[in-house]
Motif scaffolding. Sequence first.
Motif, short mmCIF file in Angstrom:
data_model
loop_
_atom_site.label_atom_id
_atom_site.label_comp_id
_atom_site.label_asym_id
_atom_site.label_seq_id
_atom_site.Cartn_x
_atom_site.Cartn_y
_atom_site.Cartn_z
N THR A 52 30.23 32.06 33.17
CA THR A 52 31.14 32.78 34.06
C THR A 52 32.19 33.52 33.25
OG1 THR A 52 30.82 31.12 35.80
CG2 THR A 52 32.69 32.61 36.05
N ALA A 53 32.77 32.84 32.27
CA ALA A 53 33.79 33.48 31.43
C ALA A 53 33.19 34.64 30.64
CB ALA A 53 34.42 32.46 30.49
N THR A 54 31.95 34.49 30.17
CA THR A 54 31.29 35.58 29.44
C THR A 54 31.17 36.82 30.32
OG1 THR A 54 30.01 34.04 28.09
CG2 THR A 54 29.17 36.30 28.27
N VAL A 55 30.62 36.63 31.51
CA VAL A 55 30.43 37.75 32.43
C VAL A 55 31.77 38.37 32.83
CG1 VAL A 55 29.66 38.36 34.77
CG2 VAL A 55 28.20 36.95 33.29
N LEU A 56 32.74 37.51 33.17
CA LEU A 56 34.02 38.03 33.63
C LEU A 56 34.82 38.71 32.52
CD1 LEU A 56 35.09 35.30 36.21
CD2 LEU A 56 33.97 37.51 36.61
N MET A 57 34.67 38.25 31.29
CA MET A 57 35.34 38.95 30.18
C MET A 57 34.68 40.30 29.91
SD MET A 57 38.05 37.97 28.68
CE MET A 57 39.14 36.58 28.80
N ALA A 58 33.37 40.37 30.03
CA ALA A 58 32.70 41.66 29.86
C ALA A 58 33.11 42.62 30.98
CB ALA A 58 31.19 41.47 29.85
N VAL A 59 33.15 42.13 32.20
CA VAL A 59 33.63 42.94 33.33
C VAL A 59 35.08 43.37 33.08
CG1 VAL A 59 34.26 42.87 35.79
CG2 VAL A 59 32.04 41.99 35.05
N LEU A 98 38.67 28.91 37.85
CA LEU A 98 39.81 29.33 37.01
C LEU A 98 39.60 30.71 36.42
CD1 LEU A 98 40.61 25.96 35.21
CD2 LEU A 98 42.09 27.17 36.85
N SER A 99 38.41 30.96 35.87
CA SER A 99 38.18 32.27 35.25
C SER A 99 38.13 33.37 36.31
CB SER A 99 36.91 32.28 34.39
OG SER A 99 35.78 31.90 35.13
N PHE A 100 37.60 33.06 37.50
CA PHE A 100 37.62 34.06 38.57
C PHE A 100 39.06 34.35 39.01
CE2 PHE A 100 38.05 35.10 43.05
CZ PHE A 100 37.41 36.33 43.07
N GLY A 101 39.87 33.30 39.21
CA GLY A 101 41.27 33.51 39.61
C GLY A 101 42.01 34.37 38.62
N ALA A 102 41.82 34.08 37.33
CA ALA A 102 42.47 34.88 36.29
C ALA A 102 42.00 36.32 36.33
CB ALA A 102 42.18 34.26 34.92
N THR A 103 40.70 36.50 36.46
CA THR A 103 40.14 37.85 36.48
C THR A 103 40.61 38.63 37.69
OG1 THR A 103 38.21 37.12 35.24
CG2 THR A 103 37.97 39.16 36.50
N PHE A 104 40.66 37.98 38.84
CA PHE A 104 41.09 38.65 40.06
C PHE A 104 42.55 39.11 39.95
CE2 PHE A 104 42.67 38.79 44.45
CZ PHE A 104 41.75 39.68 44.99
N VAL A 105 43.43 38.23 39.47
CA VAL A 105 44.84 38.58 39.30
C VAL A 105 44.98 39.71 38.28
CG1 VAL A 105 47.07 37.73 38.44
CG2 VAL A 105 45.73 36.33 40.02
N LEU A 106 44.25 39.61 37.18
CA LEU A 106 44.36 40.63 36.15
C LEU A 106 43.73 41.96 36.56
CD1 LEU A 106 43.83 38.34 33.06
CD2 LEU A 106 45.95 39.46 33.77
N THR A 107 42.82 41.92 37.52
CA THR A 107 42.28 43.17 38.06
C THR A 107 43.37 43.90 38.83
OG1 THR A 107 40.03 42.30 38.17
CG2 THR A 107 40.54 44.18 39.61
N ILE A 108 44.12 43.18 39.61
CA ILE A 108 45.26 43.78 40.32
C ILE A 108 46.26 44.35 39.30
CG2 ILE A 108 47.23 43.32 41.83
CD1 ILE A 108 45.40 41.14 43.16
N ALA A 109 46.53 43.58 38.25
CA ALA A 109 47.47 44.05 37.22
C ALA A 109 46.98 45.33 36.56
CB ALA A 109 47.67 42.95 36.17
N ALA A 110 45.69 45.35 36.21
CA ALA A 110 45.15 46.49 35.47
C ALA A 110 45.27 47.80 36.23
CB ALA A 110 43.68 46.23 35.12
N PHE A 111 45.24 47.73 37.56
CA PHE A 111 45.31 48.96 38.34
C PHE A 111 46.71 49.22 38.89
CE2 PHE A 111 40.83 48.17 38.00
CZ PHE A 111 40.36 49.43 37.66
N SER A 112 47.69 48.53 38.33
CA SER A 112 49.09 48.81 38.67
C SER A 112 49.46 50.17 38.12
CB SER A 112 50.00 47.75 38.07
OG SER A 112 49.70 46.49 38.62
N LYS A 113 50.32 50.86 38.83
CA LYS A 113 50.66 52.23 38.43
C LYS A 113 51.62 52.31 37.25
CE LYS A 113 49.50 54.39 42.76
NZ LYS A 113 48.18 54.84 42.41
#
Length: 173
Positions: A52-59, A98-113
């Motif tokens: 999961t961490a491998t896939v989510l880090m690549a994403v 845990l890795s999904f939660g981190a990825t989801f939060v950081l996805t929101i962060a990444a698209f912050s203006k």
Amino acid sequence: MTVFAISQLLVGVALVFDILSFQFKNRKYILHSIAIACFFMAAHFLLLDQWTATVLMAVSGARYAVSGYTTERRWMYFFSVLAVVGTVWTYAGLVSILSFGATFVLTIAAFSKTDKRLREITFFGVVLWIAHNIVVWSPSAIGLESFFLISNVIGYYRYYIRPARLGLAVEQE
């Protein structure tokens, strides 16, 4: 050299890019530096059989690369769906959550203006990655995310707290 040792060395390379990332003011440079670190971290987790961490880090690497050029919400939704699909596909219990939660939060962060909002939301996602790395026991990944968090705090202080304390105007990019 063992596979575990090689995985830990890959984190060292990622660490350089993570530490540098939040010392930039330019949002694009921040995100592209993090993207490079994510690809090294994906290889790290691959060697540890953390799918999961491998896939989510690549994403995440792809997400950071794209978000360096755009903050369009449709991309945020696209990468959120990819994270859900990747998590369901590789689900392995708590580590996946845990890795999904981190990825989801950081996805929101990444698209912050703004880089300020990016930094603020990133604090929460990094804490979830630290928890994940404790559970899978990757000492270098725990260290990397801790240094990443510290770098973010230092950058936030340099660009937003210190100028405010000195009575200086804070620019947004």
